[in-house]
Design an enzyme around this catalytic site. Sequence first.
Site, PDB file in Angstrom:
ATOM      1  N   ASN A 117       0.862  -1.180   0.000  1.00 12.58           N
ATOM      2  CA  ASN A 117       0.000   0.000   0.000  1.00 12.58           C
ATOM      3  C   ASN A 117       0.899   1.231   0.000  1.00 12.58           C
ATOM      4  O   ASN A 117       1.512   1.553   1.005  1.00 12.58           O
ATOM      5  CB  ASN A 117      -0.883  -0.047   1.263  1.00 12.58           C
ATOM      6  CG  ASN A 117      -1.723   1.202   1.420  1.00 12.58           C
ATOM      7  OD1 ASN A 117      -1.820   2.012   0.503  1.00 12.58           O
ATOM      8  ND2 ASN A 117      -2.333   1.356   2.592  1.00 12.58           N
ATOM      9  N   LYS A 167       0.071   4.287  -0.296  1.00 11.51           N
ATOM     10  CA  LYS A 167      -0.561   5.464   0.326  1.00 11.51           C
ATOM     11  C   LYS A 167      -0.339   6.696  -0.562  1.00 11.51           C
ATOM     12  O   LYS A 167      -0.267   6.560  -1.772  1.00 11.51           O
ATOM     13  CB  LYS A 167      -0.040   5.647   1.750  1.00 11.51           C
ATOM     14  CG  LYS A 167      -0.168   4.355   2.554  1.00 11.51           C
ATOM     15  CD  LYS A 167       0.110   4.502   4.010  1.00 11.51           C
ATOM     16  CE  LYS A 167      -0.052   3.138   4.678  1.00 11.51           C
ATOM     17  NZ  LYS A 167       0.067   3.187   6.135  1.00 11.51           N
ATOM     18  N   HIS A 197      -9.309   0.921   4.946  1.00 13.93           N
ATOM     19  CA  HIS A 197      -8.029   1.151   5.624  1.00 13.93           C
ATOM     20  C   HIS A 197      -8.239   2.100   6.807  1.00 13.93           C
ATOM     21  O   HIS A 197      -9.038   3.037   6.727  1.00 13.93           O
ATOM     22  CB  HIS A 197      -7.012   1.728   4.642  1.00 13.93           C
ATOM     23  CG  HIS A 197      -5.629   1.738   5.207  1.00 13.93           C
ATOM     24  ND1 HIS A 197      -5.200   2.716   6.068  1.00 13.93           N
ATOM     25  CD2 HIS A 197      -4.615   0.849   5.093  1.00 13.93           C
ATOM     26  CE1 HIS A 197      -3.962   2.433   6.441  1.00 13.93           C
ATOM     27  NE2 HIS A 197      -3.583   1.309   5.861  1.00 13.93           N
ATOM     28  N   GLU A 256      -6.648   4.526   7.860  1.00 13.30           N
ATOM     29  CA  GLU A 256      -6.466   5.960   7.569  1.00 13.30           C
ATOM     30  C   GLU A 256      -7.712   6.530   6.905  1.00 13.30           C
ATOM     31  O   GLU A 256      -8.073   7.683   7.145  1.00 13.30           O
ATOM     32  CB  GLU A 256      -5.214   6.161   6.692  1.00 13.30           C
ATOM     33  CG  GLU A 256      -3.943   5.945   7.511  1.00 13.30           C
ATOM     34  CD  GLU A 256      -2.769   5.369   6.748  1.00 13.30           C
ATOM     35  OE1 GLU A 256      -2.732   5.468   5.502  1.00 13.30           O
ATOM     36  OE2 GLU A 256      -1.870   4.803   7.406  1.00 13.30           O
ATOM     37  N   GLU A 313      -5.346  -5.114  10.559  1.00  7.05           N
ATOM     38  CA  GLU A 313      -4.290  -4.117  10.774  1.00  7.05           C
ATOM     39  C   GLU A 313      -4.559  -3.373  12.077  1.00  7.05           C
ATOM     40  O   GLU A 313      -5.333  -2.402  12.083  1.00  7.05           O
ATOM     41  CB  GLU A 313      -4.275  -3.115   9.620  1.00  7.05           C
ATOM     42  CG  GLU A 313      -3.976  -3.738   8.280  1.00  7.05           C
ATOM     43  CD  GLU A 313      -3.407  -2.711   7.314  1.00  7.05           C
ATOM     44  OE1 GLU A 313      -2.279  -2.896   6.875  1.00  7.05           O
ATOM     45  OE2 GLU A 313      -4.099  -1.711   7.039  1.00  7.05           O
ATOM     46  N   GLY A 317       2.564   2.076  10.741  1.00  4.46           N
ATOM     47  CA  GLY A 317       3.497   3.185  10.579  1.00  4.46           C
ATOM     48  C   GLY A 317       4.204   3.579  11.867  1.00  4.46           C
ATOM     49  O   GLY A 317       4.863   4.615  11.939  1.00  4.46           O
ATOM     50  N   SER A 335       3.574  -2.376  10.241  1.00  2.00           N
ATOM     51  CA  SER A 335       5.028  -2.416  10.465  1.00  2.00           C
ATOM     52  C   SER A 335       5.654  -3.766  10.135  1.00  2.00           C
ATOM     53  O   SER A 335       6.581  -4.207  10.814  1.00  2.00           O
ATOM     54  CB  SER A 335       5.370  -1.992  11.895  1.00  2.00           C
ATOM     55  OG  SER A 335       4.944  -0.659  12.122  1.00  2.00           O
TER      56      SER A 335
HETATM   57  P1  PGA Z   1       3.023   0.079   7.616  1.00  2.00           P
HETATM   58  O1  PGA Z   1       1.563   0.305   6.979  1.00  2.00           O
HETATM   59  O2  PGA Z   1       3.558  -1.191   7.046  1.00  2.00           O
HETATM   60  O3  PGA Z   1       3.812   1.295   7.200  1.00  2.00           O
HETATM   61  O4  PGA Z   1       2.832  -0.005   9.099  1.00  2.00           O
HETATM   62  C1  PGA Z   1       0.691  -0.768   6.822  1.00  2.00           C
HETATM   63  C2  PGA Z   1      -0.609  -0.283   6.215  1.00  2.00           C
HETATM   64  O5  PGA Z   1      -1.061   0.821   6.538  1.00  2.00           O
HETATM   65  O6  PGA Z   1      -1.226  -0.981   5.388  1.00  2.00           O
END
Ligand code: PGA
Length: 249
Positions: free
Chosen positions: A9, A11, A94, A96, A166, A172, A212
């Site tokens: 992803n 983003k 997601h 976010e 997640e 992140g 992560s």
């Molecule tokens: P990350 O993001 O691997 O940077 O923690 C995962 C995601 O948001 O799908």
Amino acid sequence: MRKNIVAGNWKMNNDLPQTEALIADLLKQNQTSRAEVMIAPTAVNLFQAFHNTINSNIEVVAQNMHFAENGAYTGEVSASMLKSVGINTVILGHSERRAYFNETDELLAKKVDTALKNDMRVIFCFGEELSDRKAGNEEKVVGNQIKNALFHLNASAFKNIVLAYEPVWAIGTGETASPEQAQDMHKFIRQTLNTKYSEQVSQDMSILYGGSVKPANAKEIFGKPDVDGGLIGGAALNAEDFYAIINAF
Ligand code: PGA
């Protein structure tokens, strides 16, 4: 059949030259695992990304779409627009999108319906916040997210759904759920599907872990029996790291 999938992803990262450069780097990597590979660039670059990966096994997928088929929704992208540029899979829900764009379970149920109606595959994301986990409510929260957005569907619809657990506190942040925490939740998700639908639906479901995931921890997480792959953010922006994760299977 349950599949191993690793999806990157991206983003809101990578303009067009950066997208083409990263794809060129990805195409140079060696894949030693049989996992399905997906990348999700920003909407504006999907068309080019699709073309640049056409002779590869990388599937280009979208990060989001609107629930309406078309109409007066300024700034939005529809399922048929995605399909018309070669995109057959969309990430929905997601954290976010939920946190910054107020996407609710109710809205996500509509987006899921629209995607499936348009013969698209959905990667449906969900996960608890740190406060939920501290209060011991993580299963309740995750169970409700799945029920509210997906449990109006028939069992057959789940063929076109991939689940991505997640935990918000691990996205992140550099803080990963332990392989045991991921396994426990994935097992709970499978049980939830079994109770509502059937053993078949639950066993056939690919459940990805996200939050992560890095080359250093991927093997241990993917080694758990109910973890079928990963949704990768930060580490998907580097071709070598991304393939180290893919090859962790
Ligand atoms: P990350 O993001 O691997 O940077 O923690 C995962 C995601 O948001 O799908």
